[in-house]
Structures are given as C-alpha cells and as structure tokens.
Design an enzyme around this catalytic site. Structure first.
Site, PDB file in Angstrom:
ATOM      1  N   SER A 165       0.853  -0.909   0.239  1.00  0.00           N
ATOM      2  CA  SER A 165       0.000  -0.318  -0.033  1.00  0.00           C
ATOM      3  C   SER A 165       0.813   1.337  -0.310  1.00  0.00           C
ATOM      4  CB  SER A 165      -1.406  -0.301   0.926  1.00  0.00           C
ATOM      5  OG  SER A 165      -1.968  -0.987   0.435  1.00  0.00           O
ATOM      6  N   LYS A 168      -0.241   3.654  -2.425  1.00  0.00           N
ATOM      7  CA  LYS A 168      -1.687   4.549  -2.555  1.00  0.00           C
ATOM      8  C   LYS A 168      -0.433   6.119  -2.088  1.00  0.00           C
ATOM      9  CE  LYS A 168      -4.329   2.093  -0.366  1.00  0.00           C
ATOM     10  NZ  LYS A 168      -3.600   0.668  -0.120  1.00  0.00           N
ATOM     11  N   SER A 356      -5.074   3.167   4.800  1.00  0.00           N
ATOM     12  CA  SER A 356      -4.723   2.646   3.667  1.00  0.00           C
ATOM     13  C   SER A 356      -5.797   2.391   2.871  1.00  0.00           C
ATOM     14  CB  SER A 356      -4.528   1.225   4.138  1.00  0.00           C
ATOM     15  OG  SER A 356      -3.267   1.655   2.940  1.00  0.00           O
TER      16      SER A 356
END
Length: 524
Positions: A165, A168, A356
């Site tokens: 993640s 992102k 997240s």
C-alpha cells in the site's frame, strides 16, 4: 710519493705540460670528481690512469676510487641538480649569460588552485545490523538526505519490486497532478430513452453513501443517495406530471469496462475479510456491508448493491411507482435529472491514506487515467500514473503500476523512487502538503498509531509514513525528522513469501535507527 720522488721521465712530462700552459698564460685546470678537468685534460696525478686506462687505475687504487665515488654521490644528492650546472674554475670559463630585459616570472609556489576540494564527510552511524534482521527477510531500501539529495543508505534501492500500500502515495501524487486538489467526482441520473426510465451513471465515486440524511458513513461528508433520489423524483414528476412514476432504473457503470474490475493477483479472500471489492465505477460506501465500519465485508458485485440501494432511495423519496425494477446498460443521452458530487480530491486523499483505503486508491487511479484521455483500465495505469508523476521532475522510467492500491504483487516501484518522491513531497509544493498532512504519524495516528514501541519509541511523532502489507511484503516509506535536525526520506520493503507480522517492529526499528543517525547515517 712526492714530486721529488717521481721518476725523471714523469717529472719532465709534468714540467713540459706546465711549461706549455705557462707559455699560453693559462692557469692550471682544476680537477673534477671523475678525474677530468674543465678543458678536457686529465687531472695531475692521474696520468697513470690515462696511460694505463681507467680500468688499470681502478685496479691499482680501488679504495680511492670508491671513496671518490661515494663523495661525489653525496654531493650530488645533497645539492641537487643546481651543482651539476655550475662550471668549475677554468681559464677558459664560458661567457656570462645575457640577462633578458624582461625576466620571466617564476610561478609562486604558494598560489592556491582555482577550486579547493571540499572535505568528504566520514559517516560512522550504521543501521546495517538492523537491516539484517531475519524478520525482514530480503530488505530493499533507500534513505536520502532530503535537503541535499544525497543517498545515505541503499540496499537494492533500484530494484522495481512490489510496494504493497505504499503505492497509494504515488496514486495520490498522480491524482493531485492530473485532477487537482479541488476536483470532485460527479454521480448523475439522466432520463432514459423510454418513458418511466432513468439511468444512474457512476463515475468512480466509492464514497457515495446509502445512509439517510443526518447519518455519516466512514467517509464523512460523502454525498447521499437520498439527496440524489429526491432530485430525480422531483424532476421526473415535474417533466411527466401524468406519468405513473419511475418504473425502470438502469445502472451505467461503463465509465471504464466493468469487466476490468479485479486484478489477477488480488486475493479473493479480501472480499469477505472486508478489505476490498471489485473496482467498479459505480458503488456505494466502498461496497461495505456496514457503511460505518472501516473494515467490513464487501460483495462480489458492487454495482448490484448500489442499484438496489438507489431503487429503495427513489421509493423513499416519493416515487409514485415505488421501487423500480433494476437492469444494466449505458446512458445514451437524456436530460440530467439530478447529480451529487464527492468531497474534493484533497479530502479523498485525506480519507485514503490514514487507514489505507483500497477502494479510494483504485478509484483515484482509474479516474486519473480517464482524465488523461486513457480508458481507465488496469492496463492503462502505468502510463497514467507515471505520466502524472512526471510533472514533479522525477524519472519514472522502469515503474510498473497495475493498480492504484498497491495490492497487485506485480507492481514494480523501486525504493529509491519512493524516497525521491517523498523528498519532493516534504517540500510541500504543488499541493503535495495535502499528502504529508494525511499520512500516519509514528505512534500517533492512522496505521502507525500502535507502532514504534520499545526502543523504537524514540522516533514517535518524528516519522510520517505510509505502511503496506501483503502476504509477501511488509513496507514502510515516508519522512523522518532525525534527531540531529536532518530531514530524511526513505523507503523500506521487506519481501518474502509467507513473511510474518514480525516484520513490522523490525521495520520500525530500522526506521528508528535512521532517525538516531540523521546525516551521520553510513551505508556500511
């Protein structure tokens, strides 16, 4: 022996030579070390060497020759080349050299070079033992001095590997570049091509909420289906006063191909676990079963869930026909009967990064692709995200981006690139302070609230970073405000199939080690 003891023949020869010199008025030539004189004759006392050869002389006087040679060598070494150029005294001395009227200036040995090399800093603080923790498996990492751009620590930093993640952050930066911080996603309803038909057109707003007015979903401030339904019923009744109402609801999720909603490397068990749903352009509440819960079971068909919720909202808004039937298709024009808009991109980033949120990552990536004239497909994301990131002056060559959330295991973003991206982000220019403000802070907020404990607690409040987790990777990347005041940016990926949760405290310890070292961080 003395001259008086020399044989008559030798004395006569010497006298003859001396007499000849006297007749010329020349002074006797001075001998030099090798036995010759300045005018090329043989020095007095060495006639025997001349007559019998140098070899004979050496055989008869070995000690004298040795002493003479050593003395000559000593004189030459002590005096240098200067003595070699001095002529011995002679009646035939060379004329004095003519001195130029404009003498050539000798270089000043004290003159400094134009530039002086700066002394290189010898760094002595090491985090290598922390990087070798078995919990980290294979570590990929880079630490940069954000102020100078110097790479202080690097292990496989150029390898394009899975990010989890952490990706992102790149998605957020790309969205800010391509869409701008004030962009809002519009969900609208248009009149259908047949009487009593309306079309709900999705455009990638995962926050659209089915909760009634006065209740907030996990996405605070999200637009409501109830507001949209009220607009549509009022507009339809006004345009069709004799109509029995809305009888048919068509769901249009073709903003990108609805079949292109699931990457092959995503794990299906994330759906019931509550972390992820198929990335469709039409959904409500991130497709959560419970809109108020960050982690809540999702479905295999977000479009159907959204359609059922809107059909109920139309009935609740006073649709004369009650709950309409639902089908799928695409809008072919028609008057806009109502629309609602998402929070601005700046707010969506603020909702995505702390916890997240995978669905917001997917939506922002796909919308970025569409805004750049691409088709919003997963296959377009490498071109879309790298194209948007180029505006920050970064080298994006070699990046491989398959999704917007970082869940795809075949994403490839080097740790060094992420550290360089954070070096740009921490400056706060080009609206990038939005990202910094949204990121978790070690020991204080988001996915880092419960981390950086024990000896790593020294860095609490001083690390702003994005976490990542896959079954084959634990990652951490962000900004360190080091103990010595240096601002560092970093990315650490611990990668191995079956990696355990023990990698998290090991990553925290590695990051805290960089915090302690600051600009004294060594690559050894």
């Amino acid at each position: 022996m003395s001259d008086s003891q020399q044989p008559p023949s030798r004395r006569a020869a010497r006298e003859s030579t001396s007499g000849a010199r006297a007749r010329r008025g020349a002074a006797p030539a001075a001998p030099v070390a090798d036995g010759t004189v300045a005018d090329g004759s043989v020095a007095a006392g060495d006639e025997a060497a001349s007559a019998g050869g140098i070899g004979g002389f050496v055989r008869r006087h070995p000690r004298a020759v040795l002493a003479t040679s050593l003395s000559a060598a000593f004189v030459l070494l002590a005096s240098g080349a200067l003595l070699a150029g001095i002529a011995v005294g002679s009646a035939d001395a060379s004329p004095a050299p003519v001195v130029s009227e404009t003498p050539t200036a000798e270089p000043d040995p004290r003159t400094l070079p134009a530039t002086i090399a700066q002394p290189s800093l010898v760094r002595t603080c090491s985090i290598l033992s922390l990087a070798r923790s078995p919990e980290l498996a294979t570590i990929y990492g880079t630490v940069i001095n954000a102020g100078t751009g110097e790479v202080l620590f690097d292990r496989r930093g150029d390898a394009a590997v899975r990010t989890a993640s952490v990706l992102k952050v790149a998605t957020a930066a790309a969205a800010l570049s391509a869409l701008g911080p004030d962009f809002r996603i519009t969900t609208k309803v248009v009149a259908g091509s047949t009487p009593g038909t309306v079309v709900l057109v999705g455009a990638g707003d995962a926050t659209l909420s089915r909760l009634p007015a006065g209740q907030e979903s996990i996405y605070r401030g999200a637009p409501k289906l109830s507001d949209l339904a009220a607009q549509v019923v009022a507009a339809h009744v006004a345009a069709n006063p004799d109509s029995p109402g809305i009888t048919q609801l068509v769901l249009d999720a073709t903003y990108w191909n609805p079949a292109d909603a699931w990457h092959p490397t995503w794990n299906r068990d994330r759906i019931p676990a509550g972390f992820q749903a198929p990335a469709t352009a039409l959904m409500v509440d991130g497709d959560r079963a419970d809109p108020r819960a960050q982690t809540s079971p999702r479905s295999d068909d977000p479009i159907a869930r959204a359609g059922a919720a809107f059909a109920q909202a139309l009935a609740a808004a006073g649709n004369p026909a009650g709950v309409p039937s639902v089908s799928r298709g695409s809008a072919v024009g028609g008057n806009v009967l109502g629309q609602v808009q998402s929070q601005p991109v700046s707010r969506l980033i603020g909702q995505m990064l702390p916890n997240s949120d995978n669905m917001l990552g997917e939506m922002l990536a796909r919308i970025t692709s569409k805004s750049l004239g691409l088709d919003g497909s997963g296959a377009s994301l490498t071109q879309a995200i790298t194209g948007a990131l180029n505006s920050y002056g970064l080298d994006t060559s070699g990046l491989v981006i398959k999704d917007g959330s970082g869940l795809a295991t075949d994403n490839g973003v080097p740790p060094r690139f992420m550290a360089q991206l954070f070096a740009v982000i921490q400056k706060g220019e080009q609206n990038l302070s939005i990202i910094t403000d949204a990121l978790p802070v070690a020991g204080q907020s988001g996915t880092l609230a419960g981390r950086f404990t024990g000896s790593s607690a020294v860095a609490r409040g001083q690390v702003t970073a994005k976490t990542g987790f896959l079954r084959s990777a634990h990652t951490l990347s962000g900004i360190i405000r080091a103990a010595d005041g240096t601002v560092l940016t970093f990315a650490f990926y611990a990668i191995r199939d079956g990696i355990t949760d023990g990698a998290r405290p090991a990553l925290d310890a590695l990051t805290a080690g960089a915090f302690r070292c600051g600009n004294n961080l060594s690559n050894n």
